[in-house]
Design an enzyme around this catalytic site. Structure first.
Site, PDB file in Angstrom:
ATOM      1  N   LYS A 103       0.852  -1.181   0.000  1.00  0.00           N
ATOM      2  CA  LYS A 103       0.000   0.000   0.000  1.00  0.00           C
ATOM      3  C   LYS A 103       0.889   1.233   0.000  1.00  0.00           C
ATOM      4  O   LYS A 103       1.676   1.454   0.921  1.00  0.00           O
ATOM      5  CB  LYS A 103      -0.924   0.005   1.213  1.00  0.00           C
ATOM      6  CG  LYS A 103      -1.820   1.231   1.237  1.00  0.00           C
ATOM      7  CD  LYS A 103      -2.885   1.179   2.295  1.00  0.00           C
ATOM      8  CE  LYS A 103      -3.656   2.498   2.295  1.00  0.00           C
ATOM      9  NZ  LYS A 103      -4.705   2.541   3.301  1.00  0.00           N
TER      10      LYS A 103
ATOM     11  N   LYS B 165      -2.322  -1.711  -3.788  1.00  0.00           N
ATOM     12  CA  LYS B 165      -3.152  -0.506  -3.761  1.00  0.00           C
ATOM     13  C   LYS B 165      -2.282   0.737  -3.779  1.00  0.00           C
ATOM     14  O   LYS B 165      -1.314   0.786  -3.026  1.00  0.00           O
ATOM     15  CB  LYS B 165      -3.977  -0.548  -2.484  1.00  0.00           C
ATOM     16  CG  LYS B 165      -4.832   0.657  -2.218  1.00  0.00           C
ATOM     17  CD  LYS B 165      -5.446   0.550  -0.853  1.00  0.00           C
ATOM     18  CE  LYS B 165      -6.299   1.755  -0.621  1.00  0.00           C
ATOM     19  NZ  LYS B 165      -6.973   1.746   0.641  1.00  0.00           N
TER      20      LYS B 165
HETATM   21  C1  PBG Z   1      -7.214   3.612   5.284  1.00  0.00           C
HETATM   22  C2  PBG Z   1      -7.670   3.514   3.874  1.00  0.00           C
HETATM   23  C3  PBG Z   1      -7.543   4.487   2.875  1.00  0.00           C
HETATM   24  C4  PBG Z   1      -8.155   3.954   1.736  1.00  0.00           C
HETATM   25  C5  PBG Z   1      -8.653   2.712   2.083  1.00  0.00           C
HETATM   26  N1  PBG Z   1      -8.325   2.438   3.391  1.00  0.00           N
HETATM   27  C6  PBG Z   1      -6.993   5.852   2.934  1.00  0.00           C
HETATM   28  C7  PBG Z   1      -5.554   6.073   3.139  1.00  0.00           C
HETATM   29  O1  PBG Z   1      -4.765   5.152   3.297  1.00  0.00           O
HETATM   30  O2  PBG Z   1      -5.179   7.256   3.165  1.00  0.00           O
HETATM   31  C8  PBG Z   1      -8.246   4.642   0.416  1.00  0.00           C
HETATM   32  C9  PBG Z   1      -9.279   4.132  -0.527  1.00  0.00           C
HETATM   33  C10 PBG Z   1      -9.509   5.028  -1.681  1.00  0.00           C
HETATM   34  O3  PBG Z   1      -8.814   6.045  -1.867  1.00  0.00           O
HETATM   35  O4  PBG Z   1     -10.415   4.711  -2.466  1.00  0.00           O
HETATM   36  N2  PBG Z   1      -8.286   3.361   6.178  1.00  0.00           N
END
Ligand code: PBG
Length: 331
Positions: free
Chosen positions: A204, A256
């Site tokens: 991520k 992601k």
């Molecule tokens: C963290 C989380 C995020 C997203 C999913 N889980 C935000 C981040 O890491 O800043 C992002 C999902 C998206 O942008 O569609 N809880």
């Protein structure tokens, strides 16, 4: 008189592109509704859905409309739903206690969806504190303002238990704390939730493309997540994260965002024997919608092309805000 070209006159790949039937027959990858998972936001204390301006077509659901969205997803053949809770502003605090309250909005939403569609949809929940903390970080912040890894793990263990108690099938730890998968696996096993799976957010990245999500969950974050999310410049590091997640007991792994990281996705998919997911995130959605709204690209073709590219790169499952719409069109 026949025309020839090059040195291999017989080799004409275009023969296989001549008709729609021919192209369909030789297609190497096909999207199917069951590839798709719908991320959904539910907001505490609202009776009508609230539009998210940076994600046209996506809303913060009320409890009622979330149930409807789950039913529609089932009818379209979507495989799963990933739930995000948006608590009332007054319930946010430094530790994100609303995230571990059995009656917190995310737990309520899990129970609602479970009551509505049961096992017809794989019910997944975001396991992270950022929606619930007043500082907006994914974990507990120490006196120096740093996100404290191990103090956060304790909170995650508790979150796993309450989400599992509420009936979730899969938890999705997205906070990028070291050791989170192992701690969550232990917490689930020790509380009789051996059947609850862990979908690890393995790779991520600290991405600008999360922008619209901040509005979607009413995030309080000032600053960034660069001390816990990965640097976009790194590929090898993802393989290290992958090895650790698998060792700690991840049942499925995720990359992601999706589109800017297809190389990471391909490499992860090649390396593992567990299912691989990709998350087409808020900013990826917003980009296509904004360009389409301006008449700059063909919306439907662009959506299918991005999803096909993600599948071709190796994703077995794709989280996308277009899940229900696309599943309907495919079905
Ligand atoms: C963290 C989380 C995020 C997203 C999913 N889980 C935000 C981040 O890491 O800043 C992002 C999902 C998206 O942008 O569609 N809880």
């Amino acid at each position: 008189m026949s025309t020839t070209y090059g040195t291999f006159p017989g080799a004409r790949p275009r023969r296989l592109r001549t008709t729609p039937a021919m192209r369909r027959m030789v297609a190497e990858y096909r999207l199917h509704p069951s590839d798709l998972i719908l991320p959904a936001f539910v907001r505490e204390g609202v009776s009508e859905p609230v539009p998210i301006s940076a994600m046209p077509g996506v809303v913060q659901h009320s409890r009622d409309t979330l149930r409807k969205a789950a039913v529609e997803a089932v009818a379209a053949g979507v495989s799963g739903i990933m739930l995000f809770g948006v608590p009332e502003e007054a319930k946010k605090d430094a530790l994100g206690t609303a995230g571990t309250d059995p009656d917190g909005i995310l737990q309520v939403a899990i129970r609602d969806v479970k009551a509505e569609v049961g096992d017809e949809l794989v019910i997944m929940s975001d396991l992270c504190l950022d929606e619930f903390t007043d500082h907006g970080h994914c974990g507990v912040v120490d006196s120096e303002g740093r996100v404290d890894n191990d103090a956060t793990l304790e909170r995650y263990a508790e979150m796993a238990q309450v989400q599992a108690d509420a009936g979730v099938h899969v938890v999705g730890p997205s906070g990028m704390m070291d050791g989170q998968v192992g701690v969550i696996r232990d917490a689930l096993d020790q509380t009789g939730h051996e059947d609850v799976s862990v979908l690890a957010y393995t790779a991520k990245y600290a991405s600008a493309f999360y922008g619209p999500f901040r509005e979607a969950v009413g995030s309080s974050l000032q600053g960034d997540r660069k001390t816990y999310q990965q640097d976009p410049a790194n590929l090898r590091e993802s393989m290290r994260e992958l090895a650790l997640d698998l060792e700690e007991g991840a049942d499925m792994v995720m990359v992601k965002p999706a589109l800017p990281y297809l190389d990471v996705l391909a490499k992860v998919a090649e390396a593992v024997d567990v299912p691989v997911a990709a998350y087409q995130i808020s900013g990826e959605y917003a980009m296509v919608e904004a360009a389409a709204a301006n008449g700059w690209i063909d919306r439907d073709r662009a959506i299918l092309e991005t999803l096909t590219g993600i599948k071709r790169a190796g994703a077995n499952m794709i989280l996308t805000y277009w899940a229900t719409e696309v599943a309907r069109k495919l079905g």
